[in-house]
Scaffold this active site. Structure first.
Site, PDB file in Angstrom:
ATOM      1  CB  CYS A 154      33.944  39.116  35.007  1.00  0.00           C
ATOM      2  SG  CYS A 154      34.272  37.464  34.331  1.00  0.00           S
ATOM      3  CB  CYS A 179      29.676  36.348  45.288  1.00  0.00           C
ATOM      4  SG  CYS A 179      29.164  34.883  46.144  1.00  0.00           S
ATOM      5  CB  CYS A 195      34.246  40.032  39.173  1.00  0.00           C
ATOM      6  SG  CYS A 195      35.296  39.151  40.330  1.00  0.00           S
ATOM      7  CD  GLU A 245      39.945  40.082  50.240  1.00  0.00           C
ATOM      8  OE1 GLU A 245      40.343  41.240  50.406  1.00  0.00           O
ATOM      9  OE2 GLU A 245      38.745  39.799  50.062  1.00  0.00           O
ATOM     10  CB  CYS A 271      40.929  37.183  38.317  1.00  0.00           C
ATOM     11  SG  CYS A 271      40.071  36.034  37.204  1.00  0.00           S
ATOM     12  CB  CYS A 290      34.857  31.003  49.721  1.00  0.00           C
ATOM     13  SG  CYS A 290      34.882  31.801  48.128  1.00  0.00           S
TER      14      CYS A 290
END
Ligand code: SAH
Length: 349
Positions: free
Chosen positions: A112, A332, A115, A88, A108, A101
């Site tokens: 975390c 975010c 996230c 994205e 990933c 962004c």
């Protein structure tokens, strides 16, 4: 991985144009990066060459979804890559600037817990061409709105410092080919110390943002698991060295989680950490955005402002970031391709 439109650097493109008059390189290069044109639309080169370029250098992003919110000021793109993985990109139009962004990896590996991308896991690194194309497409869209895209933040999916080479290749393209200022490029990292050290040796002074979220190792180990490998002492030293070499602004990201890292003691501890390493950092505060796999909620807007005031009281510069694109899962930490979080209908994978 196939070579795609924005993969070749200038020398590699020159090799592809072997046999053409020398000036064709400038025409094609500025067609791609200044005019932001598709090969077919670089009309100052002969049609046969345009066709050859289009077939030798296919684009790498296939649009799956393009969703707009905030009255047209936030655009989220969901792209499919040639191997079927999805990433994205988010374009944000502000009164005084336009920022994109970008993702640096599909998924990933940093895990975390708060996230959405971290919850989904790692698929693969993106190539230079895949990163650059995200920016070119967003810049084209900005231009269609009579605006100029001047800022890039590596705060989309992925950990840029785990894919430092490709990220740096993209940075060079933004700077050297598109003409963006290094001051307007920001790399955000979870705190991979070797990546920060490598970046310190790179020639351009890009901005470094570190996703801190906690100022003691015990809490940070929980929130940002890679902290166990690169604890705060090492991370702060790497940040201080980056700052000393680059003279660029350093910022810390702090996602405020209710009763986890938004208390007075947390603000005090963060201020102490900045002081101990003599880091004139700027803290960006944002309430934690909701994600499916994390039960804890973001701090209230009131608490976010109180936390900012506390930090300011301790002499730490802090800004409350506006939350863009929450309603289109573009905020975010909400980027997790193909896994809508709130309003979006379920998509087939
Ligand atoms: N991997 C890089 C860049 C991507 S994330 C990094 O960690 O810096 C961009 C920012 O969004 C990071 O500061 C990240 O910690 C933050 N973030 C992740 N999940 C979030 C959430 N649910 N709410 C608010 N911010 C989040």
């Amino acid at each position: 991985m196939t070579t795609t439109l924005y993969t070749p650097d200038r020398d590699e493109l020159a090799a592809l144009l072997d046999g053409e008059p020398r000036y064709r390189l400038d025409q094609v290069w500025s067609g791609l990066y200044t005019q932001l044109a598709a090969p077919a639309d670089i009309t100052n080169v002969p049609k046969a060459l345009r066709e050859r370029l289009a077939s030798a250098l296919p684009t790498s992003l296939r649009q799956v979804v393009r969703r707009v919110s905030d009255g047209g000021d936030t655009v989220k793109y969901l792209w499919e890559l040639d191997d079927g993985s999805r990433i994205e990109t988010v374009l944000m139009i502000y009164p005084d600037r336009v920022t994109v962004c970008v993702s640096s990896q599909a998924g990933c590996a940093m895990a975390c817990g708060f996230c959405a991308t971290g919850q989904a896991g790692f698929t693969r690194h993106l190539t230079v061409g895949e990163i650059v194309e995200q920016v070119v497409v967003a810049a084209r869209d900005a231009r269609a709105m009579d605006r100029r895209l001047a800022n890039v933040v590596f705060m989309g999916m992925g950990e840029p410092m785990a894919n430092e080479n490709a990220v740096w290749g993209a940075v060079e393209r933004f700077h050297g080919a598109i003409g963006m200022s290094a001051r307007h490029l920001t790399i955000s990292t979870v705190g991979l110390v070797p990546g920060i050290r490598k970046l310190t040796e790179r020639p351009l002074p890009v901005n470094l943002a570190v996703s801190l979220h906690a100022a003691n190792d015990e809490l940070r180990d929980q929130l940002v698991p890679i902290n166990k490998r690169y604890p705060l002492n090492q991370l702060m030293e790497a940040c201080a060295d980056y700052l000393a070499v680059k003279g660029r602004r350093l910022s810390f990201e702090w996602a405020l989680i209710a009763d986890v890292n938004d208390r007075g003691a947390d603000a005090k501890e963060l201020a102490r950490l900045c002081r101990r390493f003599q880091l004139p950092a700027h803290v960006n505060l944002i309430p934690l955005n909701p994600t499916p796999g994390y039960p804890t909620v973001g701090s209230t807007p009131k608490r976010v402002h109180e936390f900012r005031d506390l930090l300011e009281g301790f002499g730490v510069n802090a800004t409350v970031r506006r939350n863009r694109g929450t309603d289109i899962d573009a905020a975010c930490g909400q980027l997790a391709a193909g896994q809508p979080v709130t309003l979006s209908p379920k998509r087939a994978n």
